[in-house]
Design an enzyme around this catalytic site. Structure first.
Site, short mmCIF file in Angstrom:
data_model
loop_
_atom_site.label_atom_id
_atom_site.label_comp_id
_atom_site.label_asym_id
_atom_site.label_seq_id
_atom_site.Cartn_x
_atom_site.Cartn_y
_atom_site.Cartn_z
N LYS A 125 0.87 -1.18 0.00
CA LYS A 125 0.00 0.00 0.00
C LYS A 125 0.90 1.21 0.00
O LYS A 125 2.01 1.17 0.55
CB LYS A 125 -0.85 0.01 1.25
N HIS A 128 1.30 6.26 3.56
CA HIS A 128 0.19 7.18 3.84
C HIS A 128 0.68 8.37 4.66
O HIS A 128 1.67 8.24 5.38
CB HIS A 128 -0.83 6.36 4.62
N HIS A 131 1.37 7.50 8.10
CA HIS A 131 2.68 6.87 8.34
C HIS A 131 3.77 7.92 8.36
O HIS A 131 4.76 7.78 9.06
CB HIS A 131 2.97 5.80 7.28
N1 ARG Z 1 1.18 -1.16 10.19
C1 ARG Z 1 0.29 -0.57 11.15
C2 ARG Z 1 -0.63 0.42 10.44
O1 ARG Z 1 -0.29 0.92 9.42
C3 ARG Z 1 1.01 0.16 12.25
C4 ARG Z 1 1.84 -0.72 13.14
C5 ARG Z 1 2.14 -0.09 14.46
N2 ARG Z 1 2.95 -0.91 15.30
C6 ARG Z 1 2.50 -1.97 15.99
N3 ARG Z 1 3.38 -2.64 16.70
N4 ARG Z 1 1.26 -2.33 15.96
O2 ARG Z 1 -1.71 0.70 10.92
#
Ligand code: ARG
Length: 568
Positions: A125, A128, A131
C-alpha cells in the site's frame, strides 16, 4: 548548569516541608519580566498550609533574601524571584557555547533502553500521510531520548503480514501481470487491491479464497511465500525513497511477518495461563471485565491477527532488547487495539506491561481533504514531498538566487516544512497540511525557524575573526542588559527543561513550539539591536548571544529531525 527552578523549588520546599517536585510543578516563568524571572503562585499552597497566599509569599520572600538573587518580592499572592541578570546571562551563554551540539542534553536515560516502534507502513500500500506522521513523531522521540542518554532501538514494524496478502495473491493470480508490477510498483499493487475489493462485493467467495491463501502463506507454502517476498521488496524500495528524503533510518525492519514462527509459543503461553477461550472455532481473550471487546488471537482457520503478532513481538522484544520502555506511534484509531493487547500482556502476569505506551496522534488531511487507501484516493507522499521541495526551490530562487547549493537547501527546507507542520500542534490534534501555511517564511513554521538560524549564522559569518570561539568566550555578560537580550537568554535557558518535558510527555511538539519561541525572541533582539558595531566589547557580547542562539536553534531542530542549513 544550575537548574534555577529545581534549585529554588528545593529551597522553598525545604522551608515549607513539602516535596520539591510539587513546588517545581507550581513554579512559572512569567511572560512579563516585571513579574520576575521565576515565580511561585501561592494560591494552591494556601489551602494546605492554612495561610493566606500573600502571607506565604511574604515569608518566603524573607527566607530567600540571599545574595544569589537580585531580589525577591511578594506581590498579590505570588512570590516573584529576580535573577542577577549579568550572572544569569553569563552562566547560560557560556554553557551553550561550551556544550555546543550537546547543549540541552542530559544523562537521565543512561543504562536504559527504549524501543520505539514507528513509521511501520503497510506493504503493498502506498506510504500514507499517517505513516509520515508516525515516522516524524517516532523519529523525534528517538532523537530526544538519545539526547537524554537512553539507548534507543528504532523498529519499523512493517505491516507485511495478514489477510491482505491473501487478497493480493488472489488478485494477482486473476488480474495481475508481472511486468505491470515491475514497472508501476506499489501503484499496481494498489490497483489490484482495489480491484479485489470491488470484485469481492459481487463475489463474496473471493474473501474465502483470500483467507485460504493467507493461511497457506502462514504455513510456508513456497508459491505464496515467493509472491509475498516480491510484494515486500517492491514496496520497501519505494519506502526507502521517502526515508532517504527524510533522512530517517531504523535499527530493525522486523515487521509482522518476523513473528510468524514466534506465534505458536505466544499462543501456547496464553493457553497455559488459562486466558484463551474458544468461540465459534476462533480463539480469543475475554476482556469484558475491563469494558473492552475480546482480543481475537486466532481465527477459525488458525491464522493469526494483528493482536497476536503484537503480543508475540512484545514478548520477543523484552527478551531480545531488555527494554525499559516501548513506545508505539500510531494514529488514535488504534487506541482500542493497544489498550486491548496491553491488557492481555498484563493478564499474562508481566509487570512490564506498564512499560508499554501507545503514543497516539490525530488524523492528517491535505488541503482540507481526508484520505482513504481502500478507495484509492491517496496523495502519494513522495509527490507531496517533492512538490514541497519544488515550491521551496522557487522561493529560494526569488529570495536568494546566488545561493550555492540550492538543491540541497531546498530539500532541507521543504522536508523541514512538512515535518514541522506535523509537529507544530499537540500530537493528538488532527492537522491539515496547507501549502501556504506550511511554507511561509514568516509564520510559525519550519522555514521560519530555519531562516532565523541561517540569519544568525550569516551575522556570525560577517563578523569573521571576531566570532572566533576564543573571542566569544571572553564576552562580558554585564553588557547584555536590554529586555530583548534578556528574553533571548531566558529562552536559551529554558531549552534543557523543554527537552526533558517533551521526553516525559512523549510530545515532540513541545520542542517545535520552543524553537518558534526562541526564533521569535531572537528576531526581536536582532531587529532592536545592532550586533556588528564599533563598540568591540558590546559587539563581542552580542555575537556570543547570536552564537548561542544559533547553536540552540540547530539543536532544537535536530531533535525533531530537521536540518539547519547555514545559508538559505
Ligand atoms: N502497520 C500498522 C498500520 O499501518 C502500524 C503498526 C504499528 N505498530 C505496531 N506494533 N502495531 O496501521
Amino acid at each position: 548548569m544550575i537548574q534555577y527552578k529545581a534549585y529554588y523549588a528545593a529551597k522553598i520546599a525545604n522551608r515549607l516541608g513539602m516535596p520539591a517536585e510539587d513546588i517545581a510543578a507550581l513554579m512559572e516563568y512569567p511572560q512579563d519580566a516585571k513579574l520576575g524571572d521565576l515565580a511561585l503562585p501561592c494560591f494552591r499552597l494556601s489551602k494546605q498550609l492554612k495561610k493566606a497566599p500573600g502571607l506565604i509569599a511574604d515569608e518566603l520572600k524573607e527566607a530567600l533574601a540571599d545574595d544569589e538573587l537580585a531580589r525577591a518580592e511578594s506581590q498579590s499572592g505570588y512570590l516573584n524571584l529576580y535573577f542577577h541578570r549579568a550572572r544569569f546571562a553569563e552562566e547560560v551563554v557560556q554553557e551553550v557555547l561550551k556544550a555546543g551540539e550537546q547543549y540541552g542534553s542530559q544523562r537521565i536515560g543512561e543504562g536504559k533502553t527504549v524501543v520505539i516502534d514507528y513509521s511501520s507502513p503497510n506493504i503493498a500500500k502506498p506510504f500514507h500521510v499517517a505513516h509520515l506522521r508516525s515516522t516524524v513523531i517516532g523519529h523525534a522521540l528517538n532523537r530526544i531520548h538519545s539526547f537524554l542518554g537512553y539507548r534507543c532501538v528504532g523498529v519499523n514494524h512493517l505491516g507485511d503480514w495478514g489477510t491482505q496478502f491473501g487478497k493480493l495473491i488472489v488478485a494477482y493470480k486473476r488480474w495481475g501481470e508481472a511486468a505491470a508490477i515491475t514497472e508501476r510498483g506499489i501503484d499496481e499493487l494498489l490497483r489490484l487491491y482495489v480491484a479485489f475489493h470491488e470484485a469481492a462485493e459481487k463475489e463474496p467467495a473471493l474473501e474465502q479464497e483470500a483467507r485460504a491463501w493467507f493461511a497457506k502463506l502462514e504455513q510456508g507454502d513456497p508459491e505464496a511465500l515467493k509472491l509475498w517476498r516480491w510484494f515486500v521488496d517492491i514496496s520497501l524500495a519505494e519506502f526507502q525513497k521517502i526515508y532517504e528524503l527524510l533522512k530517517v533510518s531504523f535499527d530493525s525492519y522486523a515487521g509482522e511477518s518476523f513473528y510468524n514462527d514466534k506465534l505458536p509459543e505466544a499462543i501456547e503461553e496464553l493457553r497455559s495461563k488459562g486466558l484463551l477461550e474458544q468461540d465459534e472455532g476462533a480463539w480469543l481473550v475475554r476482556l469484558d471485565a475491563y469494558d473492552m471487546p475480546p482480543a481475537l488471537m486466532l481465527k477459525q482457520d488458525g491464522s493469526s491477527l494483528y493482536h497476536t503478532r503484537d503480543v508475540a513481538a512484545a514478548l520477543y522484544r523484552k527478551r531480545h532488547y531488555q527494554f525499559d520502555k516501548v513506545i508505539y506511534v500510531t494514529d488514535y484509531a488504534q487506541n482500542l487495539h493497544f489498550k486491548q493487547w496491553f491488557k492481555v500482556v498484563e493478564l499474562m502476569g508481566y509487570e512490564w506491561a506498564d512499560e508499554l505506551s501507545h503514543v497516539a496522534f490525530g488524523r492528517v488531511s491535505i488541503e482540507g481533504k481526508g484520505l482513504s487507501t481502500r478507495k484509492g484516493n491517496v496523495i502519494k507522499l513522495e509527490e507531496l514531498l517533492t512538490q514541497t521541495i519544488g515550491k521551496i526551490r522557487e522561493i529560494i530562487e526569488e529570495r536568494n538566487p546566488h545561493l550555492p547549493n540550492k538543491e540541497e537547501v531546498a530539500r532541507q527546507v521543504g522536508v523541514g516544512a512538512v515535518i514541522f507542520n506535523d509537529l507544530s500542534n499537540n500530537r493528538i490534534k488532527d492537522i491539515d497540511f496547507n501549502w501556504e501555511n506550511a511554507l511561509s517564511f514568516e509564520g510559525e513554521t519550519g522555514p521560519y525557524v530555519q531562516y532565523t538560524h541561517a540569519r544568525a549564522c550569516s551575522v556570525l559569518g560577517k563578523a569573521g575573526e571576531a566570532a572566533h570561539p576564543e573571542e566569544l568566550a571572553a564576552f562580558d555578560a554585564s553588557l547584555l542588559s536590554t529586555e530583548e537580550e534578556m528574553r533571548v537568554v531566558k529562552a536559551l535557558y529554558l531549552f534543557e527543561e523543554r527537552v526533558e518535558q517533551a521526553m516525559r510527555k512523549l510530545e515532540p511538539s513541545m520542542i517545535a513550539r520552543y524553537a518558534v519561541d526562541l526564533a521569535q525572541a531572537f528576531n526581536h533582539f536582532y531587529h532592536a539591536s545592532k550586533v556588528l558595531s564599533e563598540d568591540k566589547a558590546l559587539q563581542r557580547a552580542r555575537l556570543a548571544l547570536v552564537q548561542a542562539a544559533a547553536i540552540t536553534l540547530e539543536n532544537g531542530l535536530r531533535l525533531i529531525g530537521i536540518e539547519a542549513p547555514r545559508q538559505m
